[in-house]
Design a protein around this motif. Structure first.
Motif, PDB file in Angstrom:
ATOM      1  N   PRO A   5       0.828  -1.201   0.000  1.00 39.85           N
ATOM      2  CA  PRO A   5       0.000   0.000   0.000  1.00 39.85           C
ATOM      3  C   PRO A   5       0.863   1.253   0.000  1.00 39.85           C
ATOM      4  N   THR A   6       0.350   2.320  -0.591  1.00 35.77           N
ATOM      5  CA  THR A   6       1.108   3.564  -0.646  1.00 35.77           C
ATOM      6  C   THR A   6       0.758   4.493   0.503  1.00 35.77           C
ATOM      7  N   GLY A   7      -0.413   4.369   1.078  1.00 30.94           N
ATOM      8  CA  GLY A   7      -0.828   5.234   2.185  1.00 30.94           C
ATOM      9  C   GLY A   7      -0.683   4.544   3.528  1.00 30.94           C
ATOM     10  N   PRO A   8      -1.022   5.260   4.592  1.00 34.88           N
ATOM     11  CA  PRO A   8      -0.949   4.679   5.928  1.00 34.88           C
ATOM     12  C   PRO A   8      -1.888   3.477   6.069  1.00 34.88           C
ATOM     13  N   GLU A   9      -1.468   2.517   6.894  1.00 35.65           N
ATOM     14  CA  GLU A   9      -2.301   1.359   7.181  1.00 35.65           C
ATOM     15  C   GLU A   9      -2.122   0.978   8.644  1.00 35.65           C
ATOM     16  N   THR A  10      -3.036   0.182   9.152  1.00 38.37           N
ATOM     17  CA  THR A  10      -2.990  -0.236  10.546  1.00 38.37           C
ATOM     18  C   THR A  10      -2.118  -1.473  10.694  1.00 38.37           C
ATOM     19  N   ALA A  11      -1.264  -1.466  11.718  1.00 38.60           N
ATOM     20  CA  ALA A  11      -0.399  -2.608  12.023  1.00 38.60           C
ATOM     21  C   ALA A  11      -0.652  -3.026  13.469  1.00 38.60           C
ATOM     22  N   LEU A  12      -0.572  -4.327  13.713  1.00 45.73           N
ATOM     23  CA  LEU A  12      -0.768  -4.894  15.045  1.00 45.73           C
ATOM     24  C   LEU A  12       0.591  -5.200  15.654  1.00 45.73           C
ATOM     25  N   GLY A  20      -0.908  -6.197  21.410  1.00 49.83           N
ATOM     26  CA  GLY A  20      -2.289  -5.890  21.049  1.00 49.83           C
ATOM     27  C   GLY A  20      -2.529  -4.463  20.602  1.00 49.83           C
ATOM     28  N   LEU A  21      -1.534  -3.607  20.744  1.00 49.36           N
ATOM     29  CA  LEU A  21      -1.664  -2.212  20.327  1.00 49.36           C
ATOM     30  C   LEU A  21      -1.699  -2.132  18.808  1.00 49.36           C
ATOM     31  N   ARG A  22      -2.565  -1.287  18.278  1.00 47.66           N
ATOM     32  CA  ARG A  22      -2.624  -1.062  16.832  1.00 47.66           C
ATOM     33  C   ARG A  22      -2.109   0.341  16.548  1.00 47.66           C
ATOM     34  N   VAL A  23      -1.244   0.437  15.542  1.00 45.10           N
ATOM     35  CA  VAL A  23      -0.640   1.718  15.168  1.00 45.10           C
ATOM     36  C   VAL A  23      -0.822   1.944  13.675  1.00 45.10           C
ATOM     37  N   GLY A  27       4.335   3.083   4.497  1.00 40.69           N
ATOM     38  CA  GLY A  27       5.508   2.527   3.841  1.00 40.69           C
ATOM     39  C   GLY A  27       6.031   1.239   4.437  1.00 40.69           C
ATOM     40  N   ARG A  28       5.302   0.620   5.330  1.00 44.09           N
ATOM     41  CA  ARG A  28       5.692  -0.660   5.946  1.00 44.09           C
ATOM     42  C   ARG A  28       7.146  -0.674   6.420  1.00 44.09           C
ATOM     43  N   PRO A  29       7.485   0.161   7.405  1.00 48.58           N
ATOM     44  CA  PRO A  29       8.866   0.162   7.904  1.00 48.58           C
ATOM     45  C   PRO A  29       9.240  -1.207   8.471  1.00 48.58           C
ATOM     46  N   GLY A  30      10.517  -1.532   8.433  1.00 54.35           N
ATOM     47  CA  GLY A  30      10.982  -2.818   8.935  1.00 54.35           C
ATOM     48  C   GLY A  30      10.959  -2.915  10.451  1.00 54.35           C
ATOM     49  N   VAL A  31      11.071  -1.760  11.119  1.00 55.07           N
ATOM     50  CA  VAL A  31      11.151  -1.726  12.577  1.00 55.07           C
ATOM     51  C   VAL A  31      10.285  -0.591  13.101  1.00 55.07           C
ATOM     52  N   GLY A  63      -2.370 -12.034   6.562  1.00 51.25           N
ATOM     53  CA  GLY A  63      -3.532 -11.265   6.157  1.00 51.25           C
ATOM     54  C   GLY A  63      -3.569  -9.862   6.741  1.00 51.25           C
ATOM     55  N   GLU A  64      -2.757  -9.594   7.752  1.00 52.75           N
ATOM     56  CA  GLU A  64      -2.679  -8.247   8.303  1.00 52.75           C
ATOM     57  C   GLU A  64      -1.229  -7.908   8.591  1.00 52.75           C
ATOM     58  N   LEU A  65      -0.927  -6.631   8.602  1.00 47.21           N
ATOM     59  CA  LEU A  65       0.425  -6.170   8.881  1.00 47.21           C
ATOM     60  C   LEU A  65       0.686  -6.325  10.375  1.00 47.21           C
ATOM     61  N   ARG A  66       1.744  -7.076  10.724  1.00 50.08           N
ATOM     62  CA  ARG A  66       2.057  -7.362  12.122  1.00 50.08           C
ATOM     63  C   ARG A  66       3.535  -7.101  12.389  1.00 50.08           C
ATOM     64  N   TYR A  67       3.810  -6.658  13.616  1.00 44.39           N
ATOM     65  CA  TYR A  67       5.168  -6.454  14.100  1.00 44.39           C
ATOM     66  C   TYR A  67       5.334  -7.224  15.398  1.00 44.39           C
TER      67      TYR A  67
END
Length: 74
Positions: A5-12, A20-23, A27-31, A63-67
């Motif tokens: 995605p090019t815009g902001p997205e929610t990551a868990l 459990g915090l969502r931010v 640009g999907r940073p690595g860290v 299926g979702e962006l996770r860190y």
């Protein structure tokens, strides 16, 4: 091949103190670096302290962006 995605997205955030915090990230940073304040014994000194926690982007496709929490960092 999926496009990022090019815009902001929610990551868990998974594990550690921010579990459990969502931010919102762009640009999907690595860290992701998470800080929270620590109590100091002499608050009148003007010194502040913060705990630092590192979350690394998980590479598996769930299926979702996770860190995930990295207990070895920093």
């Amino acid at each position: 091949m999926p496009t990022e995605p090019t815009g902001p997205e929610t990551a868990l955030l998974v594990g550690g103190p921010a579990d459990g915090l969502r931010v919102r990230v762009a640009g999907r940073p690595g860290v992701i670096q998470v800080t929270y304040p620590c109590e100091v014994e002499d608050p009148g000194s003007g010194v502040r302290a913060a705990a630092l926690c590192i979350y690394r982007r998980e590479t598996r496709d769930s299926g979702e962006l996770r860190y995930g929490f990295d207990p070895a960092s920093p």
